[in-house]
Write an enzyme that holds these catalytic residues in place. Structure first.
Site: not given
Ligand code: GRF
Length: 216
Positions: A20-21, A73, A98, A101, A115, A117, A152, A182
């Site tokens: 969850g960073s 799902r 992860m 959807l 999202n 990525h 995706l 990010e």
């Molecule tokens: C990140 O690298 C994001 O791009 C990908 O999954 C990772 C999640 O990292 N979708 P965090 O849980 O937000 O730390």
């Protein structure tokens, strides 16, 4: 979007499965005032012991564990939609969520799911994007915030941030460098969506032309 939403902040629903960073970076941007016009309405994890969910609890945010393991799902997504709607979520933000959807989920929030990525899409969709970048030998990598559609890592791109790939990098060192970007990119992208100043035109997320109406 409802009239009620236009009177108040845009309500974010964060979905996560792990550390969850990205969620914490968004929460910090809101707290510091860098990201305006939004609030976190709910943090939902499909993994009960996800560190990101624990962090949401510690921050006193509305949170829920809706465990997906062993559930169909469609059935799991129905529960997610119900939970998000009950919290009047305007914008769903996938932050290390992860799980793919279902089309029903995507249809429940049309052009209202983001999202992040860890690659410069359309290069390296799917899992282990940073490892894919190293294996391919690219010299520039980065991250992409995009709207979610039924393919995706494919929807309209909101913004991208690039980083160099350095001599001696491996998937981990590159992932760390991308992750820092990010954390900046996600808040900036949410701010762009919340501002109402941009619209989707074909594959582009572009400035709304002067005089064109804002979404309702
Ligand atoms: C990140 O690298 C994001 O791009 C990908 O999954 C990772 C999640 O990292 N979708 P965090 O849980 O937000 O730390």
């Amino acid at each position: 979007m409802s009239e009620a939403r236009l009177r108040g902040p845009m309500r974010l629903g964060i979905l996560l499965s792990g550390r969850g960073s990205n969620f914490l970076a968004i929460a910090e941007s809101i707290k510091s005032g860098r990201l305006k016009g939004v609030e976190i309405a709910a943090v939902i994890s499909n993994v009960a012991d996800a560190p990101g969910l624990k962090a949401a609890q510690e921050l006193g945010l509305q949170n829920a564990a809706l465990v997906s393991k062993g559930r169909k799902r469609e059935e799991h997504d129905r529960a997610m939609i119900e939970c998000l709607k009950s919290q009047r979520v305007d914008l769903v933000c996938l932050a290390g969520y992860m799980r793919l959807l279902t089309p029903a989920f995507v249809a429940a929030f049309p052009n209202r799911i983001l999202n992040i990525h860890p690659s410069l899409l359309p290069a390296f969709p799917g899992l282990d994007a940073q490892e894919q970048a190293i294996a391919y030998g690219v010299k520039v990598a980065g991250c992409t915030v995009h709207f979610v559609d039924n393919e995706l890592d494919h929807g309209v791109i909101v913004l991208q941030r690039a980083v160099p790939v350095l001599e001696g990098d491996d998937g981990h060192t590159l992932a760390d460098r991308i992750l820092k970007e990010e954390h900046l990119a996600y808040s900036e992208a949410i701010g762009m969506v919340a501002s109402g100043e941009y619209e989707i035109k074909g594959r582009r997320f572009a400035k709304r032309e002067a005089g064109s109406s804002r979404p309702v």
